[in-house]
Design a protein around this motif. Sequence first.
Motif, short mmCIF file in Angstrom:
data_model
loop_
_atom_site.label_atom_id
_atom_site.label_comp_id
_atom_site.label_asym_id
_atom_site.label_seq_id
_atom_site.Cartn_x
_atom_site.Cartn_y
_atom_site.Cartn_z
N ALA A 48 6.32 -0.17 6.27
CA ALA A 48 6.73 0.53 5.27
C ALA A 48 7.01 0.58 4.30
O ALA A 48 5.89 0.45 2.65
N ASP A 49 7.97 -1.12 4.31
CA ASP A 49 8.35 -1.65 2.61
C ASP A 49 6.86 -2.24 2.24
O ASP A 49 5.73 -1.85 1.03
N LEU A 50 6.04 -3.49 3.34
CA LEU A 50 4.87 -3.18 3.04
C LEU A 50 3.71 -2.55 2.75
O LEU A 50 2.91 -3.07 1.24
N ASP A 51 3.49 -1.56 3.62
CA ASP A 51 2.60 -0.40 2.66
C ASP A 51 2.59 -0.32 1.87
O ASP A 51 1.58 -0.31 0.80
N ALA A 52 3.80 -0.20 1.19
CA ALA A 52 3.88 0.86 -0.49
C ALA A 52 3.63 -0.50 -1.14
O ALA A 52 2.79 0.01 -2.14
N TRP A 53 4.08 -1.50 -0.95
CA TRP A 53 3.71 -2.72 -1.90
C TRP A 53 2.11 -3.11 -2.29
O TRP A 53 1.70 -2.86 -3.13
N TRP A 54 1.42 -2.62 -0.78
CA TRP A 54 -0.43 -2.59 -0.66
C TRP A 54 -1.06 -1.82 -1.73
O TRP A 54 -1.67 -2.01 -2.32
N GLU A 55 -0.17 -0.15 -2.38
CA GLU A 55 -0.04 0.73 -2.90
C GLU A 55 0.02 0.54 -3.99
O GLU A 55 -1.13 0.53 -4.91
N ARG A 56 1.17 0.27 -4.44
CA ARG A 56 1.09 -0.74 -5.76
C ARG A 56 -0.02 -1.48 -6.02
O ARG A 56 -0.35 -1.64 -7.03
#
Length: 62
Positions: A48-56
């Motif tokens: 979840a943290d990695l996916d959120a980072w990609w979105e940012r």
Amino acid sequence: MPRPKMLRLSEVLAEIDMSRAAFYRMRARGQAPRLRKLPNGQLRVSRADLDAWWERCEESAA
């Protein structure tokens, strides 16, 4: 509810195609996904943290 997927740092680096040194430079600037240190000293990143980072990152590029 299943536990969130935790990725090893090597898996994260392979997915984002980045060297460990570059990742730690980004981390020092506060620009990398959050690392979690396990009691045995290993590092993990939640999916979840990695996916959120990609979105940012995508939002910043736009």
